[in-house]
Scaffold this active site. Structure first.
Site, PDB file in Angstrom:
ATOM      1  N   LYS A  16     -10.912  -2.588  -3.664  1.00 64.18           N
ATOM      2  CA  LYS A  16     -11.756  -1.382  -3.706  1.00 64.18           C
ATOM      3  C   LYS A  16     -11.049  -0.220  -4.385  1.00 64.18           C
ATOM      4  CE  LYS A  16     -13.534  -2.178   0.902  1.00 64.18           C
ATOM      5  NZ  LYS A  16     -12.935  -2.086   2.235  1.00 64.18           N
ATOM      6  N   LYS A  21      -5.205  -8.961  -6.724  1.00 58.57           N
ATOM      7  CA  LYS A  21      -6.404  -9.072  -5.873  1.00 58.57           C
ATOM      8  C   LYS A  21      -7.510  -8.105  -6.329  1.00 58.57           C
ATOM      9  CE  LYS A  21      -6.733  -7.275  -1.662  1.00 58.57           C
ATOM     10  NZ  LYS A  21      -6.992  -6.973  -0.259  1.00 58.57           N
ATOM     11  N   LYS A  71       0.821  -1.220   0.000  1.00 60.62           N
ATOM     12  CA  LYS A  71       0.000   0.000   0.000  1.00 60.62           C
ATOM     13  C   LYS A  71       0.852   1.265   0.000  1.00 60.62           C
ATOM     14  CE  LYS A  71      -4.415  -1.678   1.395  1.00 60.62           C
ATOM     15  NZ  LYS A  71      -5.609  -1.591   2.210  1.00 60.62           N
TER      16      LYS A  71
END
Ligand code: AQP
Length: 333
Positions: A201, A198, A114
């Site tokens: 969102k 993956k 991230k």
């Protein structure tokens, strides 16, 4: 065996099929076992580890709670609340952060993914995210935490923190190292645009995921455009090796139709992707449309959702404030 279940979902918008299959669908199954006591948390403190628009965040908190309820989590049987309403989570997090080691956090792959290349610019909150997650879980003496495969490492860290706290403060078994509940199959639903990434969102490609609030038309279009390869579908699991997109679509179909992969491959082996895609769209629409309608209905009465979150927070507070009080006594406050 009765289980104390705790799990959370971030209110960062765009709740998707991966969140549903990897997490929320299991929450419902666990709740439906009367031996279990379940707490499901909208983890809004986690959400702000990446800056959120305050108005959107408020809406997303309600939408996540609505998605829980619409999917079958019953506030009469389970505690549903948002994390920021219960101060014990932050308090516990500070104390546990003084037990966790830098070396442990440095190994967390989610932070590396991230934070990206420029780690210096990532928030401190993003770095210590797993400590807050440990606090969430340990304050409720949760024995089992249902999560997607991506959260396994954070659960291991939570266990390490619990054990170190118990050892350092000589309070054997005071904090309970939780067990992860990760499904054997379908624990990682992949992007519809790239079977090695993956479903997420925050993916900027809207077509990479099916949102829980997508319309029937949007679902059909996204599945039609989902990436495939040029072969027909294999008849056995061996044949899925090296074919991530096929594996993902077969996995989604299997999970939603509650059948194992071998049965799905029996059904589609030798057929074209278009056959699978037609059936897949159908089953996604059948499963998600009622949820999507219910989410919209629930969101039309904001006071109702807010009341559920407040009632849940009062129950959560009753449990976690006692635990944090004991933690404070143990460390010498
Ligand atoms: N693709 C996935 N497959 C299976 N499970 C998944 N989960 C998330 N993505 C998948 C599981 O959903 C639960 C809630 O996740 P979260 O919203 O708290 O955080 P996340 O894992 O960071 O979700 P995203 O979609 O990947 O968000 P962004 O894009 O913001 O990073 C967890 O149990 C998670 O395992």
């Amino acid at each position: 065996m009765s289980k104390k279940i705790f799990s959370g979902v971030q209110p960062t918008g765009n709740l998707h099929l991966g969140n549903y299959i990897g997490a929320i669908k299991n929450f419902v199954d666990l709740q439906n076992n009367k031996d279990n006591s379940c707490i499901f948390c909208v983890v809004d403190l986690h959400a702000i580890t990446v800056i959120q628009d305050p108005i959107e965040l408020k809406n997303n908190i309600r939408e996540t709670a609505a998605a829980f309820i619409a999917s079958g989590i019953d506030p009469k049987n389970s505690i549903i609340f948002n994390q920021s309403l219960v101060p014990a989570h932050s308090e516990g997090s500070w104390i546990l952060g003084c037990v966790a080691r830098m070396g442990w956090l440095n190994r967390m792959t989610q932070f590396k993914e991230k934070a990206g290349k420029d780690k210096e610019k990532a928030s401190v909150g993003l770095y210590i995210y797993p400590v807050l997650m440990a606090s969430d879980i340990l304050l409720y003496d949760a024995t089992h935490v249902p999560v997607g495969d991506d959260q396994k490492q954070h659960l291991e860290l939570c266990r390490d923190i619990a054990q170190k706290f118990n050892n350092e403060y000589k309070c054997k078994d005071f904090l309970t190292p939780p067990e992860p509940l990760i499904q054997k199959h379908f624990s990682r639903i992949m992007s519809l645009k790239n079977g090695t990434k993956k479903m997420s969102k925050s993916d900027i490609a809207e077509g990479s995921r099916i949102n829980l609030t997508d319309t029937e038309d949007e679902i059909v279009k996204k599945i039609k455009k989902a990436k495939t390869d040029n072969d027909t579908l294999p008849g056995n699991e061996e044949g899925l090796k090296g074919r991530p997109e096929a594996e993902n679509l077969i996995g989604i179909y299997s999970s939603l139709s509650n059948q194992n992969v071998a049965d799905t491959l029996n059904e589609f082996g030798g057929k074209n992707f278009s056959d699978l895609k037609n059936k897949l769209s159908e089953i996604i629409v059948t499963k998600l449309s009622p949820i999507s309608k219910e989410i919209k209905k629930l969101l039309s009465d904001k006071n109702y959702i807010d009341q559920i979150l407040e009632d849940g927070a009062a129950k959560a507070e009753g449990i976690s404030s006692k635990k944090v009080k004991k933690i404070k006594e143990i460390v010498g406050f």
